[in-house]
Design an enzyme around this catalytic site. Structure first.
Site, mmCIF file in Angstrom:
data_model
loop_
_atom_site.group_PDB
_atom_site.id
_atom_site.type_symbol
_atom_site.label_atom_id
_atom_site.label_comp_id
_atom_site.label_asym_id
_atom_site.label_seq_id
_atom_site.Cartn_x
_atom_site.Cartn_y
_atom_site.Cartn_z
ATOM 1 N N ASP A 1 0.890 -1.169 0.000
ATOM 2 C CA ASP A 1 0.000 0.000 0.000
ATOM 3 C C ASP A 1 0.923 1.212 0.000
ATOM 4 O O ASP A 1 1.587 1.497 1.009
ATOM 5 C CB ASP A 1 -0.879 -0.030 1.259
ATOM 6 C CG ASP A 1 -1.759 1.206 1.375
ATOM 7 O OD1 ASP A 1 -1.428 2.245 0.758
ATOM 8 O OD2 ASP A 1 -2.770 1.131 2.090
ATOM 9 N N THR B 1 -7.761 6.361 -8.346
ATOM 10 C CA THR B 1 -8.296 6.806 -9.641
ATOM 11 C C THR B 1 -9.809 7.024 -9.609
ATOM 12 O O THR B 1 -10.415 7.253 -10.658
ATOM 13 C CB THR B 1 -7.949 5.789 -10.752
ATOM 14 O OG1 THR B 1 -8.408 4.494 -10.351
ATOM 15 C CG2 THR B 1 -6.453 5.742 -11.014
ATOM 16 N N ASP C 1 -4.525 14.126 -17.710
ATOM 17 C CA ASP C 1 -5.099 15.346 -18.299
ATOM 18 C C ASP C 1 -5.884 16.160 -17.257
ATOM 19 O O ASP C 1 -6.159 17.330 -17.472
ATOM 20 C CB ASP C 1 -6.027 14.969 -19.456
ATOM 21 C CG ASP C 1 -7.066 13.944 -19.058
ATOM 22 O OD1 ASP C 1 -6.686 12.776 -18.845
ATOM 23 O OD2 ASP C 1 -8.246 14.298 -18.929
ATOM 24 N N TYR D 1 -9.329 15.205 -7.506
ATOM 25 C CA TYR D 1 -8.437 14.203 -8.119
ATOM 26 C C TYR D 1 -7.315 14.902 -8.891
ATOM 27 O O TYR D 1 -6.137 14.558 -8.743
ATOM 28 C CB TYR D 1 -9.249 13.292 -9.041
ATOM 29 C CG TYR D 1 -8.413 12.392 -9.930
ATOM 30 C CD1 TYR D 1 -7.743 11.291 -9.408
ATOM 31 C CD2 TYR D 1 -8.300 12.648 -11.296
ATOM 32 C CE1 TYR D 1 -6.972 10.471 -10.227
ATOM 33 C CE2 TYR D 1 -7.533 11.832 -12.123
ATOM 34 C CZ TYR D 1 -6.872 10.744 -11.583
ATOM 35 O OH TYR D 1 -6.111 9.939 -12.399
ATOM 36 N N LYS E 1 -3.216 14.717 -8.385
ATOM 37 C CA LYS E 1 -2.277 14.267 -9.424
ATOM 38 C C LYS E 1 -1.201 15.337 -9.651
ATOM 39 O O LYS E 1 -0.033 15.011 -9.833
ATOM 40 C CB LYS E 1 -3.018 13.956 -10.738
ATOM 41 C CG LYS E 1 -3.936 12.742 -10.690
ATOM 42 C CD LYS E 1 -3.241 11.452 -10.271
ATOM 43 C CE LYS E 1 -2.242 10.936 -11.295
ATOM 44 N NZ LYS E 1 -1.650 9.639 -10.845
#
Ligand code: NAP
Length: 271
Positions: A37, A58, A94, A117, A121
């Protein structure tokens, strides 16, 4: 570049799976979440020479409800991977862009995420450190895991018509092509690289191509993102291209779709 011990994180995911296949001959050690993990310190004795870091939170909508949980994986997890001290490929998205542009995003475009999210990222890119290739891609699909192609094949087998968003444009990228392009990236300087399929389309266009290539009669009803009312904002325009010399050029998304359907045994072609 490859010659030492190669580690893959997120090997249970769709990209991790493709990377494990692509780099099997190099003896890659492919770790699933059960093995490590990444939000926790690494197990003892890993000592890699190179890491392909495909583990990530995700769940885009879930990140809106639990941004700290998403950050623990996408930022903290990437920092833990970087702390191993080996060069790494950190896969990004993206979603670091807000999607307001109407021509392809290149590496020098300033990021501006519009979702939790996307923020994780972007911070994850920074957490990857200096010895890192940041590979931004988009709309991943492959023969395993959760993705749009597999969802459409399931819905197409059950229904005559499927409602699909027609106001988001991107480049659906086959994970097998991204895994192969990763090999080329390893020969390039560290930094940000945009690596996505050639061509672009909307989700509705993509769904139609899936049904057509799979030989399904299912119709696509084109709807707007507002009609779907999902918790997280999606970039309306998510086409990534590279402005950098030597960047890998991927096959067209239709070619990726053909490869994916062939791997799934789901082509409508008769022999
Ligand atoms: N999917 C896309 O459209 C897309 C587009 C652009 C970029 N990307 C990026 O590409 C990379 C790969 O994405 P993907 O589509 O292959 O995602 P995926 O299929 O969801 O795979 C991600 C993998 O990471 C694992 N994982 C989640 N939390 C973890 C943790 N704390 N420790 C270790 N492993 C953990 C997941 O395990 P569980 O299944 O057990 O949760 C899963 O196996 C990610 O960095 C993603 O952000 C994806």
């Amino acid at each position: 570049m490859i010659g030492g011990r190669l580690l893959i994180t997120g090997a249970g995911g769709q990209l991790g799976h493709a990377l494990a296949e692509e780099f099997a001959a190099e003896g890659a050690v492919a770790l699933t979440r059960a093995d490590w993990d990444v939000s926790l310190p690494p197990p003892a004795g890993l000592d890699p020479d190179l890491v392909l870091h495909a583990a990530a939170w995700t769940d885009v909508d879930g990140a809106e409800d639990d941004p700290q949980g998403a950050a623990a994986v996408n930022v903290g997890g990437t920092a833990n991977v970087a702390a191993l001290g080996a060069p790494l490929v950190a896969y990004s998205s993206d979603y670091v862009f807000d999607g307001r542009k109407r021509e392809p995003y290149v590496e020098s475009d300033g990021p501006h995420p519009a979702s939790a999210y996307g923020r994780t990222k972007l911070h994850g890119e920074a957490a990857a450190g200096d010895q890192a290739w940041i590979v931004r891609s988009s709309w991943l699909f492959g023969p395993t895991g959760h993705n749009f192609v597999r969802t459409m094949l399931r819905l197409g087998a059950e229904r005559d018509e499927v409602a699909v968003v027609d106001d988001q444009r991107g480049s659906p990228t086959f994970v097998g092509h991204l895994a192969a392009a990763t090999r080329e990236v390893l020969e390039l300087p560290y930094g940000i690289w945009h690596v996505a399929a050639d061509g672009d389309c909307t989700w509705a266009d993509f769904a139609e191509a899936i049904f057509e290539q799979a030989g399904l009669e299912t119709r696509v009803r084109r709807i707007s993102s507002d009609e779907l009312a999902r918790p997280a904002a999606r970039p309306a325009y998510a086409v990534l291209r590279s402005e950098r010399a030597g960047a890998p050029v991927l096959p067209h998304w239709r070619e990726g779709l053909r490869a994916c359907l062939a791997a799934l045994g789901a082509t409508g072609e008769t022999t």
